[in-house]
Design a protein around this motif. Structure first.
Motif, short mmCIF file in Angstrom:
data_model
loop_
_atom_site.label_atom_id
_atom_site.label_comp_id
_atom_site.label_asym_id
_atom_site.label_seq_id
_atom_site.Cartn_x
_atom_site.Cartn_y
_atom_site.Cartn_z
N TYR A 269 -52.86 0.32 44.88
CA TYR A 269 -54.00 0.97 44.23
C TYR A 269 -55.10 -0.06 44.12
O TYR A 269 -54.88 -1.17 43.63
N ARG B 42 -46.65 11.89 50.07
CA ARG B 42 -46.25 11.81 48.66
C ARG B 42 -45.17 10.76 48.52
O ARG B 42 -44.25 10.68 49.34
N ASN C 108 -43.29 6.58 42.62
CA ASN C 108 -43.45 5.23 42.07
C ASN C 108 -42.14 4.88 41.37
O ASN C 108 -41.72 5.55 40.43
N MET D 92 -43.34 8.41 38.58
CA MET D 92 -44.39 9.40 38.81
C MET D 92 -44.56 9.61 40.31
O MET D 92 -44.44 8.66 41.09
N THR D 93 -44.83 10.85 40.69
CA THR D 93 -45.09 11.16 42.09
C THR D 93 -46.60 11.12 42.32
O THR D 93 -47.35 11.74 41.58
N VAL D 94 -47.01 10.35 43.33
CA VAL D 94 -48.43 10.24 43.69
C VAL D 94 -48.56 10.45 45.20
O VAL D 94 -47.58 10.38 45.93
N VAL E 63 -53.34 4.38 47.47
CA VAL E 63 -53.70 5.44 46.54
C VAL E 63 -55.07 5.13 46.00
O VAL E 63 -55.37 4.00 45.62
#
Length: 138
Positions: free
Chosen positions: A91, A115, A118, A123-125, A137
């Motif tokens: 990120y 997808r 993490n 968490m799905t990002v 991301v």
């Protein structure tokens, strides 16, 4: 007279067949395409590829069958990330850069969106696959 007019209309306004790229043999999903896998046939197929040169080196996303048109959703960049593979999640914002490990929830090639889970936060990002295999991301 109507018959002659109908024949004239059909001869003048009949649809012309366009060149369409088709598979030359049954090709399994996740196969890298070569020139020998593709041929051009005179078919009228909306949305299908017309130039086999655009497909060489791409990977099939699903099975292709002989003499069936190849469409954009059937192929994509060669996958460099596989499902369940551990990838670097990156990120960036301004001068800030955060990296962590993530698990890929699908497979994909450079430039595709993927997808990931993490592993630190669960968490799905979603992010974009980079040439080095990391997922960016924003």
């Amino acid at each position: 007279m109507r018959t002659i007019a109908a024949l004239f209309f059909m001869a003048v306004y009949s649809p012309t067949l366009a060149d369409t790229v088709v598979a030359t043999r049954a090709i399994r999903a996740q196969t890298i395409l070569t020139e020998q896998d593709l041929a051009i046939r005179p078919l009228e197929t909306a949305g299908a590829y017309t130039d086999p040169g655009l497909l060489v080196g791409l990977e099939t996303r699903l099975a292709l069958y002989p003499d069936k048109p190849v469409r954009p959703g059937d192929v994509g960049p060669a996958a460099i990330v596989d499902r369940n593979q551990t990838v670097l999640l990156v990120y960036t914002s301004g001068g800030l850069k955060i990296t962590t490990e993530a698990r890929a929830l699908g497979r994909g090639g450079v430039g595709e969106h993927l997808r990931v889970l993490n592993l630190a936060s669960r968490m799905t990002v979603a992010g974009k696959i980079q040439p080095d295999g990391s997922v960016l991301v924003k």
